[in-house]
Design a protein around this motif. Structure first.
Motif, PDB file in Angstrom:
ATOM      1  N   GLY A 173     -21.342  43.028 -30.822  1.00  0.00           N
ATOM      2  CA  GLY A 173     -21.075  42.771 -29.510  1.00  0.00           C
ATOM      3  C   GLY A 173     -20.262  43.749 -28.907  1.00  0.00           C
ATOM      4  O   GLY A 173     -20.588  44.437 -27.896  1.00  0.00           O
ATOM      5  N   SER A 174     -19.345  44.338 -29.864  1.00  0.00           N
ATOM      6  CA  SER A 174     -18.537  45.610 -29.181  1.00  0.00           C
ATOM      7  C   SER A 174     -19.138  47.037 -29.668  1.00  0.00           C
ATOM      8  O   SER A 174     -18.606  47.806 -29.100  1.00  0.00           O
ATOM      9  CB  SER A 174     -16.971  45.435 -29.799  1.00  0.00           C
ATOM     10  OG  SER A 174     -17.038  45.481 -31.142  1.00  0.00           O
ATOM     11  N   GLY A 175     -20.031  46.788 -30.785  1.00  0.00           N
ATOM     12  CA  GLY A 175     -20.331  48.145 -31.192  1.00  0.00           C
ATOM     13  C   GLY A 175     -19.369  48.740 -32.383  1.00  0.00           C
ATOM     14  O   GLY A 175     -19.892  49.949 -32.762  1.00  0.00           O
ATOM     15  N   GLU A 176     -18.351  48.109 -32.399  1.00  0.00           N
ATOM     16  CA  GLU A 176     -17.547  48.571 -33.372  1.00  0.00           C
ATOM     17  C   GLU A 176     -18.005  48.673 -34.817  1.00  0.00           C
ATOM     18  O   GLU A 176     -18.724  47.905 -35.396  1.00  0.00           O
ATOM     19  CB  GLU A 176     -16.012  47.846 -33.576  1.00  0.00           C
ATOM     20  CG  GLU A 176     -15.186  48.283 -34.439  1.00  0.00           C
ATOM     21  CD  GLU A 176     -13.773  47.239 -34.574  1.00  0.00           C
ATOM     22  OE1 GLU A 176     -12.930  47.757 -35.284  1.00  0.00           O
ATOM     23  OE2 GLU A 176     -14.036  45.992 -33.929  1.00  0.00           O
ATOM     24  N   THR A 177     -17.582  49.897 -35.409  1.00  0.00           N
ATOM     25  CA  THR A 177     -17.952  49.705 -37.043  1.00  0.00           C
ATOM     26  C   THR A 177     -16.913  50.090 -37.902  1.00  0.00           C
ATOM     27  O   THR A 177     -15.875  50.499 -37.435  1.00  0.00           O
ATOM     28  CB  THR A 177     -19.092  50.986 -37.509  1.00  0.00           C
ATOM     29  OG1 THR A 177     -18.541  52.029 -37.007  1.00  0.00           O
ATOM     30  CG2 THR A 177     -20.322  50.751 -36.552  1.00  0.00           C
ATOM     31  N   ALA A 178     -16.930  49.760 -39.027  1.00  0.00           N
ATOM     32  CA  ALA A 178     -15.800  49.861 -40.052  1.00  0.00           C
ATOM     33  C   ALA A 178     -16.538  50.257 -41.513  1.00  0.00           C
ATOM     34  O   ALA A 178     -17.478  49.513 -41.867  1.00  0.00           O
ATOM     35  CB  ALA A 178     -14.850  48.615 -39.985  1.00  0.00           C
ATOM     36  N   GLY A 214      -7.983  36.426 -36.930  1.00  0.00           N
ATOM     37  CA  GLY A 214      -8.181  37.397 -36.125  1.00  0.00           C
ATOM     38  C   GLY A 214      -7.839  38.745 -36.189  1.00  0.00           C
ATOM     39  O   GLY A 214      -7.298  39.451 -35.292  1.00  0.00           O
ATOM     40  N   TRP A 215      -7.929  39.130 -37.576  1.00  0.00           N
ATOM     41  CA  TRP A 215      -7.610  40.560 -37.928  1.00  0.00           C
ATOM     42  C   TRP A 215      -8.442  41.600 -37.477  1.00  0.00           C
ATOM     43  O   TRP A 215      -9.846  41.243 -37.204  1.00  0.00           O
ATOM     44  CB  TRP A 215      -7.427  40.679 -39.555  1.00  0.00           C
ATOM     45  CG  TRP A 215      -6.398  39.859 -40.008  1.00  0.00           C
ATOM     46  CD1 TRP A 215      -5.544  39.087 -39.556  1.00  0.00           C
ATOM     47  CD2 TRP A 215      -6.352  39.524 -41.639  1.00  0.00           C
ATOM     48  NE1 TRP A 215      -4.699  38.408 -40.418  1.00  0.00           N
ATOM     49  CE2 TRP A 215      -5.236  38.769 -41.707  1.00  0.00           C
ATOM     50  CE3 TRP A 215      -7.103  39.875 -42.646  1.00  0.00           C
ATOM     51  CZ2 TRP A 215      -4.785  38.164 -42.820  1.00  0.00           C
ATOM     52  CZ3 TRP A 215      -6.675  39.620 -43.937  1.00  0.00           C
ATOM     53  CH2 TRP A 215      -5.635  38.640 -44.051  1.00  0.00           C
ATOM     54  N   PRO A 216      -8.156  42.794 -37.455  1.00  0.00           N
ATOM     55  CA  PRO A 216      -9.391  43.902 -36.921  1.00  0.00           C
ATOM     56  C   PRO A 216     -10.379  44.054 -38.013  1.00  0.00           C
ATOM     57  O   PRO A 216     -10.248  43.588 -39.113  1.00  0.00           O
ATOM     58  CB  PRO A 216      -8.702  45.274 -36.868  1.00  0.00           C
ATOM     59  CG  PRO A 216      -7.172  44.748 -36.561  1.00  0.00           C
ATOM     60  CD  PRO A 216      -7.048  43.436 -37.390  1.00  0.00           C
ATOM     61  N   LEU A 217     -11.568  44.206 -37.494  1.00  0.00           N
ATOM     62  CA  LEU A 217     -12.656  44.324 -38.498  1.00  0.00           C
ATOM     63  C   LEU A 217     -12.324  44.916 -39.944  1.00  0.00           C
ATOM     64  O   LEU A 217     -12.507  44.779 -40.969  1.00  0.00           O
ATOM     65  CB  LEU A 217     -13.929  45.011 -37.766  1.00  0.00           C
ATOM     66  CG  LEU A 217     -15.171  45.095 -38.483  1.00  0.00           C
ATOM     67  CD1 LEU A 217     -15.608  43.632 -38.900  1.00  0.00           C
ATOM     68  CD2 LEU A 217     -16.239  45.824 -37.646  1.00  0.00           C
ATOM     69  N   ALA A 218     -11.821  46.341 -39.710  1.00  0.00           N
ATOM     70  CA  ALA A 218     -11.445  47.106 -40.978  1.00  0.00           C
ATOM     71  C   ALA A 218     -10.204  46.400 -41.646  1.00  0.00           C
ATOM     72  O   ALA A 218     -10.576  46.570 -43.003  1.00  0.00           O
ATOM     73  CB  ALA A 218     -11.091  48.523 -40.304  1.00  0.00           C
ATOM     74  N   ASP A 219      -9.585  45.778 -41.344  1.00  0.00           N
ATOM     75  CA  ASP A 219      -8.605  44.979 -42.097  1.00  0.00           C
ATOM     76  C   ASP A 219      -9.317  43.978 -42.908  1.00  0.00           C
ATOM     77  O   ASP A 219      -8.872  43.633 -43.896  1.00  0.00           O
ATOM     78  CB  ASP A 219      -7.483  44.445 -41.263  1.00  0.00           C
ATOM     79  CG  ASP A 219      -6.359  45.474 -40.790  1.00  0.00           C
ATOM     80  OD1 ASP A 219      -6.702  46.614 -41.233  1.00  0.00           O
ATOM     81  OD2 ASP A 219      -5.331  44.918 -40.184  1.00  0.00           O
TER      82      ASP A 219
END
Length: 366
Positions: free
Chosen positions: A253-258, A288-293
């Protein structure tokens, strides 16, 4: 047998990772799952693989519920209210697995059933040189019995399922319609098709967590990161586990990668590591943590598990996590800054209690 609303999660964890997001009208269950429970018997301390025609002696032995119980235990030890639907035999092994899960780990078994005259599946696992060899025995429950998973599963924040080519579990769609967030992994495709179209229930999933080999075959790519990007076009979050390299994830959805590297540890037994990784990722997502966490936490819990023998025996709780973090500065070769979020999770007054809950041998009694 426990009742879902009254006893789910009655064994309170030292840390509640969802404490900051819980509300009065939340579902009574954090995570629902279903599958086969095995009695696992683990032999450890073998110097080599057993040799045909000889007798091998193991220096250690443990027993625990296995199969889907590995993930149920991992979730419960991380403080999630966990409900399991499974079939249990009416033998001593079934009694032991029920008691270990329900009373020992606080897993809600109100959706489970006991099958009269059916003996429990058993797996014997031999661990040596960081590998494992397993021998299993079991039969399907009698066909006249209902399926272990109810068609209307309990209301839960999340559910975990294992996708299979051509498989269809009615409860997955029913749960998704009620707002349950579905997390899925997948096994090896023995048909050789490796066609994402065969995984129809992927459409109901929020996150899909295959390993690199599976992901590349399903997406016809030669790079696990490219595979994750391709899968993120089919599912909101795609996570590809990279073994000793860690894990890579894409939020479609956001395009975020980790990408988070694996923690380097001495691996004694990989049994259940994938289940523990999934439990850690589900925990972080629901909190609800960030993807990398989420990736880092899942990798940490998996790394802690492979340092011990067994599946559910080795699933870490907050005592193990706190103990690792307290002494993490000893590990000069680890990217410790990545795990600074643990300071927010672990109260300053928290002191690790007894570590590991391995059962040294089998013992039954009524």
């Amino acid at each position: 047998m426990s009742t879902q609303g009254e006893e789910t999660g009655r064994h309170e964890s030292a840390v509640d990772p969802l404490g900051g997001v819980r509300a009065p009208h939340d579902p009574p269950v954090d995570v629902y799952l279903t599958g086969a429970v095995f009695l696992d018997i683990i032999f450890t301390g073998l110097d080599s693989a057993p040799v045909r025609g000889t007798e091998s002696w193991a220096r250690g032995m443990g027993s625990s519920p296995g199969g889907v119980a590995n993930m149920a235990t991992a979730l419960a030890r991380l403080g999630l209210r966990t409900s399991l639907a499974a079939a249990f035999g009416d033998d001593h092994y079934g009694d032991y697995c029920r008691d270990a899960l329900e009373r020992g780990e606080g897993v809600d078994l109100s959706a489970s059933r006991t099958v009269p005259g059916w003996h429990s599946p058993v797996t014997v696992s031999m661990a040596y040189e960081g590998e494992r060899t397993m021998v299993s025995h079991g039969h399907e429950p009698p066909p006249e019995e209902p399926e272990p998973a109810p068609r209307r599963p309990p209301h839960a924040r999340a559910a975990v399922t294992a996708l299979a080519p051509g498989g269809h579990a009615p409860w997955v769609e029913a749960a998704a319609r009620r707002g349950t967030r579905i997390f899925a992994d997948v096994g090896w495709d023995d048909t050789g098709r490796w066609d994402l179209g065969d995984l129809a229930q992927l459409a109901h999933c929020e996150a899909f967590l295959p390993n690199a080999a599976e992901a590349m075959r399903y997406t016809r790519t030669d790079c696990p990161r490219a595979a994750a990007r391709a899968l993120a076009e089919r599912v909101p979050v795609a996570v590809v586990t990279l073994g000793a390299e860690g894990a890579y994830a894409v939020d479609g959805g956001s395009g975020e990668t980790a990408e988070v590297p694996a923690i380097q540890v001495e691996a004694l037994d990989p049994t259940g590591a994938g289940d523990v990784f999934m439990a850690g990722f589900v925990t972080g997502t629901l909190a609800g943590w960030p993807l990398a966490d989420r990736l880092a936490f899942a990798g940490l819990t998996a790394a802690l598990s492979v340092q011990e023998f067994g599946g559910s025996l080795s699933a870490p709780g907050w005592a193990e996590i706190a103990a690792w973090w307290r002494h993490a500065d000893r590990y000069d070769d680890q990217p410790l800054a990545r795990y600074a979020f643990l300071d927010r999770l672990l109260p300053a007054s928290f002191r690790p209690g007894p570590l590991r809950r391995a059962v040294p041998t089998l013992g039954f009694g009524r």
